[in-house]
Design a protein around this motif. Structure first.
Motif, PDB file in Angstrom:
ATOM      1  N   SER A 219      55.921  60.301  39.032  1.00 19.79           N
ATOM      2  CA  SER A 219      54.810  59.784  38.243  1.00 19.79           C
ATOM      3  C   SER A 219      55.191  58.414  37.696  1.00 19.79           C
ATOM      4  O   SER A 219      56.330  57.969  37.860  1.00 19.79           O
ATOM      5  CB  SER A 219      54.478  60.754  37.096  1.00 19.79           C
ATOM      6  N   GLY A 220      54.239  57.748  37.049  1.00 18.90           N
ATOM      7  CA  GLY A 220      54.536  56.478  36.400  1.00 18.90           C
ATOM      8  C   GLY A 220      53.768  55.292  36.928  1.00 18.90           C
ATOM      9  O   GLY A 220      53.824  54.208  36.344  1.00 18.90           O
ATOM     10  N   ALA A 221      53.025  55.439  38.035  1.00 20.96           N
ATOM     11  CA  ALA A 221      52.235  54.320  38.559  1.00 20.96           C
ATOM     12  C   ALA A 221      51.126  53.932  37.582  1.00 20.96           C
ATOM     13  O   ALA A 221      50.721  52.775  37.524  1.00 20.96           O
ATOM     14  CB  ALA A 221      51.639  54.682  39.915  1.00 20.96           C
ATOM     15  N   ALA A 222      50.649  54.927  36.817  1.00 20.11           N
ATOM     16  CA  ALA A 222      49.583  54.659  35.848  1.00 20.11           C
ATOM     17  C   ALA A 222      49.938  55.178  34.454  1.00 20.11           C
ATOM     18  O   ALA A 222      49.098  55.159  33.560  1.00 20.11           O
ATOM     19  CB  ALA A 222      48.274  55.296  36.320  1.00 20.11           C
ATOM     20  N   HIS A 223      51.168  55.657  34.275  1.00 22.73           N
ATOM     21  CA  HIS A 223      51.616  56.173  32.987  1.00 22.73           C
ATOM     22  C   HIS A 223      52.904  55.466  32.571  1.00 22.73           C
ATOM     23  O   HIS A 223      53.628  54.938  33.415  1.00 22.73           O
ATOM     24  CB  HIS A 223      51.871  57.690  33.052  1.00 22.73           C
ATOM     25  N   THR A 224      53.194  55.510  31.280  1.00 21.48           N
ATOM     26  CA  THR A 224      54.426  54.896  30.790  1.00 21.48           C
ATOM     27  C   THR A 224      55.633  55.747  31.180  1.00 21.48           C
ATOM     28  O   THR A 224      55.506  56.930  31.515  1.00 21.48           O
ATOM     29  CB  THR A 224      54.394  54.761  29.266  1.00 21.48           C
ATOM     30  N   THR A 225      56.805  55.131  31.098  1.00 21.31           N
ATOM     31  CA  THR A 225      58.050  55.867  31.351  1.00 21.31           C
ATOM     32  C   THR A 225      58.183  57.032  30.378  1.00 21.31           C
ATOM     33  O   THR A 225      58.573  58.139  30.761  1.00 21.31           O
ATOM     34  CB  THR A 225      59.255  54.920  31.221  1.00 21.31           C
ATOM     35  N   ALA A 226      57.827  56.793  29.113  1.00 16.67           N
ATOM     36  CA  ALA A 226      57.924  57.861  28.105  1.00 16.67           C
ATOM     37  C   ALA A 226      57.038  59.044  28.473  1.00 16.67           C
ATOM     38  O   ALA A 226      57.429  60.208  28.299  1.00 16.67           O
ATOM     39  CB  ALA A 226      57.535  57.319  26.737  1.00 16.67           C
ATOM     40  N   HIS A 227      55.839  58.777  29.000  1.00 14.79           N
ATOM     41  CA  HIS A 227      54.913  59.843  29.373  1.00 14.79           C
ATOM     42  C   HIS A 227      55.476  60.686  30.516  1.00 14.79           C
ATOM     43  O   HIS A 227      55.156  61.868  30.650  1.00 14.79           O
ATOM     44  CB  HIS A 227      53.570  59.229  29.773  1.00 14.79           C
ATOM     45  N   THR A 228      56.321  60.079  31.351  1.00 18.04           N
ATOM     46  CA  THR A 228      56.926  60.812  32.458  1.00 18.04           C
ATOM     47  C   THR A 228      58.170  61.564  32.014  1.00 18.04           C
ATOM     48  O   THR A 228      58.372  62.727  32.387  1.00 18.04           O
ATOM     49  CB  THR A 228      57.300  59.842  33.597  1.00 18.04           C
ATOM     50  N   ILE A 229      59.009  60.902  31.204  1.00 19.50           N
ATOM     51  CA  ILE A 229      60.317  61.479  30.865  1.00 19.50           C
ATOM     52  C   ILE A 229      60.233  62.501  29.736  1.00 19.50           C
ATOM     53  O   ILE A 229      60.943  63.512  29.756  1.00 19.50           O
ATOM     54  CB  ILE A 229      61.310  60.354  30.504  1.00 19.50           C
ATOM     55  N   ARG A 230      59.354  62.277  28.734  1.00 14.08           N
ATOM     56  CA  ARG A 230      59.316  63.188  27.588  1.00 14.08           C
ATOM     57  C   ARG A 230      59.078  64.640  27.994  1.00 14.08           C
ATOM     58  O   ARG A 230      59.803  65.543  27.539  1.00 14.08           O
ATOM     59  CB  ARG A 230      58.261  62.739  26.570  1.00 14.08           C
ATOM     60  N   PRO A 231      58.081  64.945  28.837  1.00 20.00           N
ATOM     61  CA  PRO A 231      57.912  66.343  29.240  1.00 20.00           C
ATOM     62  C   PRO A 231      59.148  66.906  29.950  1.00 20.00           C
ATOM     63  O   PRO A 231      59.493  68.078  29.767  1.00 20.00           O
ATOM     64  CB  PRO A 231      56.708  66.289  30.190  1.00 20.00           C
ATOM     65  N   ALA A 232      59.821  66.056  30.744  1.00 17.62           N
ATOM     66  CA  ALA A 232      61.013  66.524  31.443  1.00 17.62           C
ATOM     67  C   ALA A 232      62.129  66.855  30.458  1.00 17.62           C
ATOM     68  O   ALA A 232      62.847  67.859  30.622  1.00 17.62           O
ATOM     69  CB  ALA A 232      61.480  65.466  32.438  1.00 17.62           C
ATOM     70  N   LEU A 233      62.291  66.048  29.421  1.00 18.19           N
ATOM     71  CA  LEU A 233      63.325  66.321  28.421  1.00 18.19           C
ATOM     72  C   LEU A 233      63.014  67.593  27.633  1.00 18.19           C
ATOM     73  O   LEU A 233      63.921  68.348  27.266  1.00 18.19           O
ATOM     74  CB  LEU A 233      63.442  65.130  27.464  1.00 18.19           C
ATOM     75  N   GLU A 234      61.721  67.831  27.371  1.00 13.01           N
ATOM     76  CA  GLU A 234      61.332  69.013  26.605  1.00 13.01           C
ATOM     77  C   GLU A 234      61.389  70.290  27.431  1.00 13.01           C
ATOM     78  O   GLU A 234      61.717  71.363  26.912  1.00 13.01           O
ATOM     79  CB  GLU A 234      59.911  68.830  26.056  1.00 13.01           C
TER      80      GLU A 234
ATOM     81  N   VAL B 119      62.347  70.591  31.313  1.00 10.73           N
ATOM     82  CA  VAL B 119      63.391  70.726  32.340  1.00 10.73           C
ATOM     83  C   VAL B 119      64.772  70.621  31.726  1.00 10.73           C
ATOM     84  O   VAL B 119      65.680  71.390  32.052  1.00 10.73           O
ATOM     85  CB  VAL B 119      63.199  69.644  33.438  1.00 10.73           C
ATOM     86  N   LYS B 120      64.973  69.646  30.858  1.00 14.11           N
ATOM     87  CA  LYS B 120      66.223  69.392  30.140  1.00 14.11           C
ATOM     88  C   LYS B 120      67.332  68.915  31.074  1.00 14.11           C
ATOM     89  O   LYS B 120      67.148  68.803  32.284  1.00 14.11           O
ATOM     90  CB  LYS B 120      66.638  70.615  29.335  1.00 14.11           C
ATOM     91  N   THR B 121      68.475  68.612  30.471  1.00 15.39           N
ATOM     92  CA  THR B 121      69.558  67.987  31.228  1.00 15.39           C
ATOM     93  C   THR B 121      70.491  69.013  31.861  1.00 15.39           C
ATOM     94  O   THR B 121      70.524  70.178  31.458  1.00 15.39           O
ATOM     95  CB  THR B 121      70.382  67.052  30.329  1.00 15.39           C
ATOM     96  N   VAL B 122      71.259  68.543  32.828  1.00 18.40           N
ATOM     97  CA  VAL B 122      72.278  69.366  33.478  1.00 18.40           C
ATOM     98  C   VAL B 122      73.326  69.748  32.438  1.00 18.40           C
ATOM     99  O   VAL B 122      73.701  68.909  31.607  1.00 18.40           O
ATOM    100  CB  VAL B 122      72.928  68.573  34.630  1.00 18.40           C
ATOM    101  N   PRO B 123      73.818  70.991  32.429  1.00 25.19           N
ATOM    102  CA  PRO B 123      74.877  71.368  31.489  1.00 25.19           C
ATOM    103  C   PRO B 123      76.064  70.410  31.579  1.00 25.19           C
ATOM    104  O   PRO B 123      76.517  70.056  32.664  1.00 25.19           O
ATOM    105  CB  PRO B 123      75.270  72.771  31.956  1.00 25.19           C
ATOM    106  N   GLY B 124      76.526  69.955  30.410  1.00 24.04           N
ATOM    107  CA  GLY B 124      77.652  69.038  30.387  1.00 24.04           C
ATOM    108  C   GLY B 124      77.258  67.583  30.420  1.00 24.04           C
ATOM    109  O   GLY B 124      78.107  66.703  30.270  1.00 24.04           O
ATOM    110  N   VAL B 125      75.965  67.300  30.640  1.00 25.19           N
ATOM    111  CA  VAL B 125      75.475  65.916  30.649  1.00 25.19           C
ATOM    112  C   VAL B 125      74.584  65.725  29.428  1.00 25.19           C
ATOM    113  O   VAL B 125      73.632  66.476  29.219  1.00 25.19           O
ATOM    114  CB  VAL B 125      74.699  65.606  31.941  1.00 25.19           C
ATOM    115  N   SER B 126      74.907  64.712  28.627  1.00 17.06           N
ATOM    116  CA  SER B 126      74.216  64.547  27.353  1.00 17.06           C
ATOM    117  C   SER B 126      72.999  63.641  27.425  1.00 17.06           C
ATOM    118  O   SER B 126      72.217  63.588  26.474  1.00 17.06           O
ATOM    119  CB  SER B 126      75.193  63.962  26.322  1.00 17.06           C
TER     120      SER B 126
END
Length: 721
Positions: A490-505, A507-514
């Protein structure tokens, strides 16, 4: 001088241009400099008179791998051959060597049977091949022929090739209409000669609307002129009532109707824009009868883009003229080019073919080669990617290409009616994609409850959870997290924050990666480097910088780049001091502790990391200095400016940003992303999904290899449960 292969056929309309294009594309994956040569062309071979330009040569020189111009790739004209065949052959040989001397491989395409009897012309092609020392790839037309019929033609051609002292390298039966392709291959089998069969693909011989205009004396009276490049797969005369017209529509049809049947025009137009009906290529108004002025005003005010053509011919004359026209594979035919390349890739083992031609792989990696690598890797193990911006024209155009090339299975999010109408307006074929509307999908309530359970500790209530679930970015992210898609772009018509925020909430990060970070693949003239982080983290700490380095090395490795990591600073080794240098030094030690197998150097300046001569002075004996492939920048300001400076000043192709550190692949596009950027990012996302599955398989295998009593403390992976 490079290797060469001579593509020729016994007759016209065999589709050899599609085979030549596929061969050229395969060669571009293996060598840096691919050439094209056309021994005999129409018109002025020396100047390439636009009025007589050879459409096959135009098609091939338009390929990105070909750097030579049209004029350089021609031999002689048909008139030259008629006037003096011997002198013409001498000129062909001389002009061919000019091309071959500049290339690693050359695709030579024989003549088109324009105005010479077939046996005479084929013999001359064989003689040219012999004089160029080019083995012959024979294309045989299999349309409406039995395997035995095709064999007779191939045997005849093989005899002529041998008589003229050329060598037969491979045989391709093209446009085969017999459903038993393997039977055709068996019939053509001969010792030491690879044989392939390609099925008939109607799209490749379909004319465009632009092709049909002159044959019916037509003129465009409504619609987008750019859509005249749309292919026509059939003609339907609408002489029946509107319900019967709707029942008989099919993809790519041109509907012929008199101008005094406005209900047909409006009904076809509505069907074209509807998700429940096929996409129409155009409407032809015959009989010289104009549409009523009220209907014309309605079309203009509605912004209708479907081409409507008017002709003075009667119904029978119009249909006869339209059905008699045969289309060609031309350089501007994006859909046809994609279809031809897909057909070649599906039915011809290009690696085996080129191995037989003894074309060695280069160790260099050009930008085009890297992009080919992405497409090939993604296509080899197709994944399901969700695109939240389903009604964005660039996304739709990219989806068309991705589906035609078989790169990934796609789900487009948004209102299906709006998506279908937008696709129809821009001429994109998305019939192979799944369309989902978060507002009405049966998945929405499930996603809302899932999001509520995961975020209620943050104060989210069920009403807020449902509001989030109908947002396309959250909906797409939840599809990925719950295994209903393998990745999201995504991101062609949305901001980076709009794409990444749902993923952080979610999907979250790989264990051991901050930290979630990003890399760009920087495709230079003959190699690909990895730059991180140039898009996400403004001022990472030493710990975050170490995470970025380890993640970037893993990303590089996943895409076939051996990671040698340079932790960049304004100081090399112990030559400088200061808090910024100390941060990079601390991050380097953390990387060595976390990934002792990884080759890493830091602090190091960019010139010492990239230039062997500088490295020999500043860090002699380093395994990274002078040969780094992964460059980790100390902050976003440095990274973003450096990647853009290299992109502009060195002419590098920057592919990215590619997000890393998430448990499942989600990638962000620039809002200025091109169709090509979107295609590349979808391919990258699919490859990341492949890598995750491979890692899971390895984890399962390692656990199953352990004795039962040692597994007790390890929960089984979800795939096993």
């Amino acid at each position: 001088m490079g290797k060469s292969v001579y593509v020729t056929t016994l007759e016209g309309y065999s589709g050899k241009s599609a085979v030549a294009l596929g061969l050229l594309d395969a060669l571009s994956r293996r060598v840096q400099r691919v050439g094209v040569f056309r021994p005999i062309v129409l018109g002025d071979a020396a100047t390439g008179d636009p009025g007589q330009r050879d459409y096959v040569l135009d098609l091939l020189v338009a390929h990105e791998a070909v750097t030579l111009g049209y004029d350089e790739c021609t031999g002689v004209t048909y008139d030259d051959v008629h006037a003096d065949p011997v002198a013409a052959l001498d000129t062909i040989v001389e002009r061919y060597h000019r091309v071959a001397d500049q290339c690693d491989a050359v695709v030579i395409v024989g003549s088109d049977y324009t105005d010479v009897g077939s046996p005479t012309e084929f013999a001359y092609n064989a003689r040219v091949a012999a004089n160029l020392s080019a083995p012959v790839l024979l294309v045989v037309n299999g349309a409406d022929r039995s395997p035995d019929d095709v064999k007779v033609l191939a045997d005849m051609a093989a005899g002529a090739i041998a008589e003229n002292h050329a060598s037969l390298f491979a045989v391709v039966a093209n446009r085969v209409t017999d459903p038993d392709l393997s039977g055709v291959v068996r019939a053509l089998a001969r010792d030491g000669v690879p044989v392939y069969a390609l099925p008939e693909e109607p799209l490749l011989s379909a004319p465009t609307l632009a092709d049909l205009l002159p044959v019916c004396g037509g003129r465009l009276v409504s619609g987008d002129p750019a859509l005249l490049d749309r292919e026509v797969l059939g003609v339907m005369v609408a002489g029946m009532t509107m319900p019967n017209v709707l029942d008989r529509l099919f993809d790519g049809v041109v509907v012929v109707t008199p101008g005094d049947r406005p209900e047909v025009v409006l009904g076809v137009l509505m069907a074209h824009l509807s998700a429940g009906f096929p996409q129409v290529s155009g409407i032809v108004l015959n009989g010289g009868i104009e549409l009523p002025s009220q209907v014309t005003r309605l079309l203009e005010s509605a912004g209708a883009t479907l081409p409507i053509i008017a002709t003075d011919l009667g119904t029978q004359e119009t249909s006869t003229a339209l059905t008699s026209m045969r289309g060609r594979l031309r350089s501007g035919s994006g859909r046809k080019v994609a279809a031809a390349l897909s057909l070649f890739a599906q039915h011809i083992d290009s690696d085996a073919l080129l191995d037989g031609l003894d074309v060695a792989r280069t160790t260099a990696v050009t930008p085009l080669m890297f992009e080919h690598q992405l497409i090939d890797m993604a296509s080899a193990d197709r994944r399901h990617i969700v695109l939240p911006e389903g009604d964005e024209p660039r996304v739709l155009a990219a989806a068309d290409l991705l589906l035609r090339r078989g790169v990934a299975d796609l789900t487009l999010l948004g209102d299906p009616i709006r998506i279908t109408a937008q696709a129809a307006s821009c001429g994109a074929d998305i019939t192979g994609a799944t369309l989902l509307d978060p507002e009405t999908s049966e998945l929405t309530e499930r996603f809302a409850e899932e999001y509520y359970q995961r975020r209620r500790h943050r104060g989210i209530d069920r009403v807020e959870a449902r509001t989030a679930a109908v947002d396309v970015s959250y909906f797409g992210t939840l599809m990925v997290e719950l295994g209903l898609a393998d990745g999201m772009v995504s991101g062609a018509a949305h901001t980076t924050a709009h794409t990444i925020r749902p993923a952080l909430e979610v999907v979250k990060t790989v264990p051991g990666v901050s930290v979630v970070s990003s890399v760009f693949f920087m495709c230079l003239q003959n190699q690909v480097l990895v730059y991180g982080d140039c898009a996400v983290n403004p001022d990472p700490t030493a710990e975050q910088l170490a995470d970025i380095a380890v993640s970037s090395a893993a990303t590089a490795s996943a895409f076939g780049i051996e990671p040698r990591v340079a932790m960049l600073s304004y100081s090399t080794g112990s030559s400088g001091a200061g808090s910024d240098v100390e941060k990079v030094s601390a991050a380097t030690e953390l990387v060595r502790a976390r990934a002792p197998h990884l080759l890493v150097e830091g602090p190091i300046q960019y010139d010492a990391a990239i230039d062997p001569s500088v490295a020999a002075t500043k860090l002699p004996g380093s395994q990274v200095a002078g040969q780094a492939t992964v460059f980790v920048f100390p902050d976003l300001n440095t990274g973003n400016n450096t990647y853009k400076a290299v992109q502009r000043s060195a002419g590098a192709v920057a592919i990215g940003p590619v997000l890393q550190g998430l448990r499942k692949p989600v990638n962000d596009l620039s809002r200025g992303a091109t169709v090509r950027d979107i295609v590349n990012t979808v391919a990258i996302t699919a490859i990341q999904a492949q890598q995750l599955d491979q890692q899971l398989d390895q984890q399962v295998g390692q656990q199953l290899d352990q004795p039962v009593d040692q597994r007790a403390g390890h929960p089984e992976p979800e795939a096993v449960r």
